[in-house]
Scaffold this active site. Structure first.
Site, PDB file in Angstrom:
ATOM      1  N   ASP A 255       0.870  -1.169   0.000  1.00 37.42           N
ATOM      2  CA  ASP A 255       0.000   0.000   0.000  1.00 37.42           C
ATOM      3  C   ASP A 255       0.920   1.237   0.000  1.00 37.42           C
ATOM      4  OD1 ASP A 255      -2.284   1.640   0.403  1.00 37.42           O
ATOM      5  OD2 ASP A 255      -1.867   1.689   2.549  1.00 37.42           O
TER       6      ASP A 255
ATOM      7  N   THR B  59      -0.272   4.921   1.115  1.00 34.08           N
ATOM      8  CA  THR B  59      -0.560   5.868   2.192  1.00 34.08           C
ATOM      9  C   THR B  59      -0.429   5.192   3.547  1.00 34.08           C
ATOM     10  OG1 THR B  59      -2.152   6.856   0.685  1.00 34.08           O
ATOM     11  CG2 THR B  59      -2.214   7.594   2.962  1.00 34.08           C
TER      12      THR B  59
ATOM     13  N   SER C 249      -7.974  17.074 -14.458  1.00 31.67           N
ATOM     14  CA  SER C 249      -6.766  16.370 -14.899  1.00 31.67           C
ATOM     15  C   SER C 249      -6.340  16.762 -16.301  1.00 31.67           C
ATOM     16  CB  SER C 249      -6.994  14.857 -14.819  1.00 31.67           C
ATOM     17  OG  SER C 249      -8.159  14.502 -15.526  1.00 31.67           O
TER      18      SER C 249
ATOM     19  N   LYS D 194      -4.845  20.679 -15.554  1.00 35.15           N
ATOM     20  CA  LYS D 194      -3.699  20.595 -14.654  1.00 35.15           C
ATOM     21  C   LYS D 194      -3.344  21.955 -14.036  1.00 35.15           C
ATOM     22  CE  LYS D 194      -1.556  16.531 -16.700  1.00 35.15           C
ATOM     23  NZ  LYS D 194      -0.368  15.941 -17.316  1.00 35.15           N
TER      24      LYS D 194
ATOM     25  N   ARG E   3      -5.947   4.132  -7.755  1.00 35.00           N
ATOM     26  CA  ARG E   3      -7.410   4.200  -7.590  1.00 35.00           C
ATOM     27  C   ARG E   3      -8.025   2.801  -7.506  1.00 35.00           C
ATOM     28  NH1 ARG E   3      -8.790   8.482  -5.422  1.00 35.00           N
ATOM     29  NH2 ARG E   3     -10.820   8.739  -6.402  1.00 35.00           N
TER      30      ARG E   3
ATOM     31  N   LYS F  13      -7.149  -4.996  -4.890  1.00 36.75           N
ATOM     32  CA  LYS F  13      -5.815  -5.301  -4.354  1.00 36.75           C
ATOM     33  C   LYS F  13      -5.660  -6.804  -4.154  1.00 36.75           C
ATOM     34  CE  LYS F  13      -5.053  -0.952  -1.810  1.00 36.75           C
ATOM     35  NZ  LYS F  13      -4.662  -0.373  -0.524  1.00 36.75           N
TER      36      LYS F  13
ATOM     37  N   ASP G  72      -6.478  -2.746   3.461  1.00 37.72           N
ATOM     38  CA  ASP G  72      -5.392  -3.630   3.009  1.00 37.72           C
ATOM     39  C   ASP G  72      -5.555  -5.066   3.504  1.00 37.72           C
ATOM     40  OD1 ASP G  72      -3.999  -1.431   1.816  1.00 37.72           O
ATOM     41  OD2 ASP G  72      -3.342  -0.845   3.822  1.00 37.72           O
TER      42      ASP G  72
ATOM     43  N   LYS H 219      28.065 -35.451  12.131  1.00 38.21           N
ATOM     44  CA  LYS H 219      27.523 -34.830  10.917  1.00 38.21           C
ATOM     45  C   LYS H 219      26.912 -33.468  11.249  1.00 38.21           C
ATOM     46  CE  LYS H 219      26.058 -34.776   6.587  1.00 38.21           C
ATOM     47  NZ  LYS H 219      26.988 -34.639   5.451  1.00 38.21           N
TER      48      LYS H 219
ATOM     49  N   ARG I 264      34.413 -39.160   4.116  1.00 41.16           N
ATOM     50  CA  ARG I 264      33.902 -38.779   2.795  1.00 41.16           C
ATOM     51  C   ARG I 264      33.209 -37.425   2.862  1.00 41.16           C
ATOM     52  NH1 ARG I 264      29.930 -37.584  -0.201  1.00 41.16           N
ATOM     53  NH2 ARG I 264      28.694 -37.405   1.682  1.00 41.16           N
TER      54      ARG I 264
END
EC number: 7.6.2.1
Length: 1192
Positions: free
Chosen positions: A436, A438, A588, A591, A814, A820, A844, A1034, A1104
């Site tokens: 996430d 924020t 948008s 601007k 968005r 998610k 989340d 071992k 070995r």
């Protein structure tokens, strides 16, 4: 409110369409069914044929009444079978030992005592149950939290126009509820009216989409006047709306009202009127709302998922390996039984002294019994202690994570908390991180950091290197304190300011520019001030705007009152009124945002702020500050700050009158009003004078850029899934080094499914053809929520995923909480990779639960994510140590522990198989029964435990310095099928050598000094201790780090066995517990042959292994072998430092990247509805805050 209205509104919700709610009078008629009835309840249809742990039904459950537990997905009062029981027996080892314990109870079958399996199994299950109980305490807290949520009270309006307190779980569709400031909304409700002008209402939706900035909602004009209970009760009619769905940003409905005159009236209801469950009322004293969806039909719950049972990849592999070992055990048992049958059928006459059945049925029965006998005899080829050892080790590893001071956040007194210890090894195999933004990457704080005014850069604190050699240097940066002093200065009356080129002229011009700059910040915005506890709080639909107004206040221009047609700003202790004549809104496309302002002296100016590209295009010629401002913008861009250019122009009264007529005509346009207003704004937003620029920091958490860069170096791909706008997300992506200047951005913003598919396919084809020529280019994919909805459809999802995987970074903007989770599920289903999701808010939780490993951040947005996560941390930067150090250690430790546990058991129990060839396949055991059982639960228990908890293949410092070592876990280098079979073959080799050594030395049985034969138990105990010493040797060979615990576990275990066994062999015959060892102690522990076997047999076996270890490290080293050498000899890191070089490249490319991507988000709500910001701010008169209606 009448029962009629309650009944009719309930028709809107399909959950309420039960037989008992059918209307008596038949209204509304069947033909007026909802126009949305033919729609799918889910707007998105992203559920593929998943074969993972989370059923698709978890994403859209049928509607119960009160909210079920979000953590478990179960009603709060129903828990029939404890999940721990089913979880334990999903492990094949436990099932196998349960089966063995049962057949041990059959008389005449077991070669060992009846309880030698069931007692250790009980201990294993008890230990596991205790661990599960410790972790289930967290689950109980989640259930308790859900109960408390359901029991919260809300005010529900009665037909008598009074209010009754009712629990959230008892709220029904059609209820009208009263909510007050800071209340959480208990259901999805349609806003009827509020205390604010024109039915406005502020809400915070951080639980839904992670955004902490306030959203503006507005009641319909038809209902906003109903500001008292008796007025609300006059409503008559029905509500028709869409089916329950998971889309947070859409809502379609119609209120079919019946007026006082009996006439029908339709009132459209959209996203601007819907208040969603989980959101919080802010800065609005009261609202009235009509409940439309409750419980699991609310959009919040439609975005919730059931918590899955998570199993790790290592656990699945262990289950498969146990199946292989069981097949091997079965083969050995059947082979031994066949050997016994051959003896019984062909050598019965030579062994006449044995009572053998001669009938076919008797021999068949004997064959079956022999198989069961050998299964019991060889059962510990599968180590009974493995599961409990793994559980204990994981629990301890979780405690080490919890107690790590490097992951302790002193500011909030919050340590790391590993809630689900069963997933610790997967922290070392992560390939994808879904984050996430924020509150996870950022601090939820916007800070006014820098500004450039009249070609001079200002900052709160200026570094020495930026000041220049002396304070008089023109290009040097200055502090905000100097700026405040400059803005407060008055003109010197003894100097003629009009003298061209004079220093006084330049200073005067600079002073005027500063005043205009600060006035613009204080006036050109849509912020509404509110006084709370004597302090002014700025309410803005964009956090950036609030930060700019706060910055103006910091510099001495305090905006304090808004009236419908003017704003009041306190400048140097004096309140001045500025008339707001017109507002040209941000969107948008434009601007930018402009405000036409009339000053107290009657002058008219247009103030404009926006992205640098659009402002620079609209400047007049001969700008004095453009070059320096652009230079400062480059500096801000390299620091990842969000930039904005400010400009203004004086307007004559005549020009304003002409333009105002055009603007009013555009505002009156019905169709295409937005375009008409944009065109009108273009006419006046020209020939501007550049004042300067601002830089805002969406403050990142400490260490975020370094953490993301390190994770990418470790081969981890980072995807950011955020509810923020695209421009905001890209800015943060750049400032946190997720997106670099060298990356090419692939931006997907399509409106239809067909366009999305075409765009993705086209870009994928282009990238493939480019890479086929050998040209490699780093890519970053940016996709918005609408396009992602289409991209998750079954036909397009494969194209989207293929393109996303080819990109180094992915940002989804968005997106809803469910989207998610669906992105995570898409990658999880189609990629054989371990996924991690990290977030801090309730929005989340679905993503966190869908991933293999969920990390919750105990952050500003509450503890919902931290409670639902597998691990909770308080800062994103701690993820680096959690994965690269604790994760890598855990994976390596668990791999070594499991393989060693298999090895030690096969080594011992294969000696039983070799012994079967010498005991006529009779099922005779080589070792005393309880000594055999104590091998796993006592003598060889500590070495794997200590290796699993304390071993470090390299130090934390080396893992941090060389993050590429993490790739070993991603590629599963330490726990492959090849590694497993190599350990099995090694165990077979050791068991064969040990058995052969013991048989040759004891051939024909040893004659002791007193003339007696040494006997079976003498030989068996010698072989047992030789095997024990070999497997401990071992363990010593494979240990990378020796601590006091390692010494206690490896040499200590053998020393303990040499003391314990004589005591056991002396005591048990005396008390009648076990007779096999009677008289053994004085004969065995005084015989030199016994010590000779213990000395030479392990050395012969392990030669070995030692030679192979030397050869591999010397001639075929892996990366971690080299890192171990660097650590051992403390060799310094001579790799060239690239930070300065990268900074130089970043600066060169900054201007191009900044021009393309540095947008500014004025309004976070522009996509949500059809709100007119200019009209909203004109509805407020904050000087009359006490005149609000009470709502009663």
């Amino acid at each position: 409110m009448s029962d009629d209205f309650l009944r009719l509104v309930s028709q809107a919700n399909p959950a309420a369409r039960q037989p008992q709610y059918q209307p008596a009078n038949g209204y509304p008629p069947a033909s007026t069914s909802s126009p949305f009835a033919d729609r799918s309840p889910q707007i998105m249809d992203p559920f593929f044929d998943d074969d993972d742990d989370v059923p698709d039904s978890a994403f859209g459950r049928p509607p119960p009444g009160p909210m079920d537990s979000q953590a478990s997905g179960l009603p709060l009062t129903r828990n029939a079978v404890p999940p721990a029981g089913t979880e334990q027996f999903s492990k094949y080892a436990n099932l196998f030992f349960l089966f063995t314990a049962l057949i041990q109870q059959v008389p005449g079958v077991s070669p060992t005592q009846r309880y030698t399996t069931i007692v250790p199994l009980g201990a294993v299950l008890l230990a596991s149950a205790f661990k599960e109980f410790q972790e289930d305490l967290v689950g109980l807290k989640r259930h308790q939290s859900d109960s408390e949520l359901n029991a919260r009270m809300a005010k529900v309006l009665t037909p008598e126009s009074t209010f009754v307190e009712r629990k959230w779980k008892d709220i029904r569709v059609g209820d009208v509820i009263r909510l007050e400031s800071d209340d959480f909304i208990p259901a999805d409700v349609v806003l009827i009216s509020s205390s604010e002008p024109e039915g406005l209402c502020y809400i915070e939706t951080s639980n839904l989409d992670g955004e902490t900035n306030l959203k503006i909602k507005q009641a319909s004009t038809q209902t906003s006047s109903l500001i008292a209970p008796n007025l609300v009760n006059t409503l008559r009619g029905a509500l028709r709306c869409e089916q329950p769905n998971n889309s947070l940003y859409t809502f379609e409905g119609t209120l079919d009202l019946i007026t006082a005159g009996g006439l029908p009236k339709q009132v459209p209801v959209g996203p601007d009127q819907i208040l969603l469950r989980g959101a919080q009322i802010r800065n609005t004293p009261w609202v009235y709302g009509l409940v439309v969806f409750t419980g699991h039909e609310t959009k919040l719950m439609r975005n919730a998922t059931a918590a899955p049972i998570k199993r790790t990849n290592v656990e699945r592999q262990v289950n498969i390996q146990i199946v292989f070992l069981f097949l091997l055990l079965l083969a050995l048992s059947i082979g031994s039984s066949i050997g016994g049958s051959i003896r019984a059928w062909f050598f019965a006459s030579q062994q006449w002294y044995l009572f053998e059945p001669t009938s076919v049925s008797g021999r068949a029965k004997s064959f079956i019994e022999d198989i069961l006998t050998f299964i019991i005899l060889y059962n510990n080829l599968i180590p009974i202690s493995l599961i409990v050892t793994m559980e204990v080790v994981k629990f301890q590893q979780a405690r080490l994570i919890n107690s790590d001071l490097d992951m302790y956040y002193a500011k909030t007194d919050t340590p790391a908390l590993c809630r689900t210890s069963s997933l610790v090894e997967e922290l070392g195999q992560i390939e994808y991180v879904f984050s996430d933004k924020t509150g996870t990457l950022t601090c939820n704080e916007m800070e006014f950091r820098c500004c450039s005014i009249a070609g001079v850069a200002y900052s709160d604190v200026v570094e020495e290197g930026k000041r220049g050699e002396d304070d008089g240097k023109e290009d040097g940066w200055r502090t905000f304190a100097e700026l405040r002093a400059l803005s407060g200065e008055t003109q010197n009356p003894f100097v003629d300011p009009a003298t061209p080129g004079s220093a006084a002229s330049a200073q005067t011009m600079e002073r005027e520019v500063v005043k205009d700059f600060l006035t613009l910040l204080a006036v050109c915005h849509t912020v509404i001030p509110e006084v709370k506890d004597g302090k002014t709080v700025f309410q803005a639909s964009s956090p950036d705007e609030a930060a700019l107004v706060a910055g103006a206040e910091l510099l001495g221009y305090q905006f304090h009152t808004r009236k419908p047609k003017s704003v009041f700003v306190n400048i140097q202790g004096q309140s001045q009124q500025f008339d707001i004549l017109n507002v040209c809104e941000f969107n948008s496309t434009r601007k930018r945002m402009s405000t036409v302002v009339r000053f107290p002296n009657g002058k008219i100016k247009i103030y404009c702020k926006g992205a640098d590209t659009v402002i620079l295009e609209r400047l007049s010629k001969n700008q004095p500050y453009t070059e320096k401002t652009l230079s400062h913008l480059e500096d801000y861009a390299t620091e990842g700050l969000r930039t904005l250019c400010l400009a203004y122009r004086d307007i004559s009264e005549q020009e304003y009158k002409q333009w105002s007529a055009i603007y009013d005509q555009a505002a009156a346009t019905i169709n295409g009003r937005g375009d008409a207003l944009d065109q009108a704004a273009e006419l006046i937003e020209k020939d501007l004078f550049l004042l300067g620029a601002t830089a805002i920091e969406d403050k990142l958490q400490d260490g975020v850029p370094d953490t993301i860069h390190t994770l990418q170096m470790a081969g981890i791909k980072v995807w950011v899934l955020t509810g923020d706008r695209q421009e905001t997300a890209i800015n943060i992506g750049m400032s946190c080094r997720l997106i670099s200047e060298s990356m090419n951005l692939v931006i997907v913003n399509e409106e239809t499914s067909h366009d999305t598919q075409q765009f993705l396919a086209k870009r994928l084809s282009a990238i493939k053809s480019q890479r086929s020529t050998g040209e490699l280019e780093d890519l970053a994919l940016v996709i918005d929520g609408k396009s992602l909805t289409f991209a998750l459809e079954k036909e397009i999802s494969k194209i989207f995923l293929e393109l996303a995987i080819m990109c180094k970074a992915v940002i989804c903007c968005r997106v809803s909480p469910l989207q998610k989770a669906l992105v995570v599920k898409l990658v999880k289903k189609n990629q054989k990779a371990i996924l991690l999701a990290i977030g801090d808010g309730a929005n989340d939780v679905s993503m966190i639960q869908a991933a293999h490993v969920g990390i919750g951040i105990s952050g500003v947005e509450g503890l919902q994510a931290a409670r639902s996560a597998d691990v909770a941390i308080s800062q994103f930067r701690y993820l680096k140590k959690l994965l690269l150090v604790h994760g890598a250690w855990s994976y390596r430790r668990l791999s070594k522990l499991i393989l060693y546990s298999f090895y030690k058991n096969i080594t011992l129990y294969m000696t039983q198989f070799w012994f079967a060839f010498f005991n006529n396949f009779s099922g005779q055991i080589a070792y005393e029964s309880w000594t055999l059982s104590l091998y796993n639960v006592l003598f060889s228990l500590l070495p794997p435990l200590v290796i699993g908890i304390f071993d470090q293949f390299v130090s934390a410092r080396i893992l941090d310095r060389y993050p590429q070592l993490y790739i070993l876990g991603q590629k599963n280098v330490f726990f492959t099928k090849r590694a497993f079979w190599m350990w099995v073959v090694n165990a077979l080799y050791h068991s064969f050598l040990l058995f052969g050594f013991a048989i040759i030395l004891f051939w024909g049985d040893l004659k002791q000094a007193d003339g007696y034969d040494s006997g079976h138990w003498f030989w068996g105990t010698t072989l047992y201790l030789a095997v024990l010493l070999t497997v401990l040797g071992k363990a010593a060979l494979i240990s990378d780090l020796w601590t006091k615990y390692t010494v206690a576990a490896i040499p200590g275990s053998f020393a303990f066995a040499m003391v314990f066994l004589p005591l056991y062999a002396w005591l048990t015959p005396m008390i009648g517990f076990s007779k096999e060892y009677e008289g053994l102690v004085p004969r065995l522990w005084t015989d030199w042959i016994f010590y000779l076997v213990l000395l030479f047999a392990p050395i012969v076996c392990l030669c070995r292994d030692f030679v192979w270890k030397y050869y591999r490290r010397t001639y075929m080293p892996l990366s971690y072998h080299i890192a171990q050498e660097l650590q051992k000899y403390n060799i310094p890191d001579y790799r060239p430092r690239q930070e300065q070089f990268q900074k130089a490249i970043k600066k060169v490319r900054a201007v191009q990247r900044m021009r393309r991507n540095r947008g500014f988000a004025f309004s976070q709500t522009e996509d949500g509805g059809k709100q007119d910001q200019a009209r909203l701010i004109r509805a407020y008169d904050t000087s009359k805050s006490n005149a609000r209606p009470s709502g009663y």
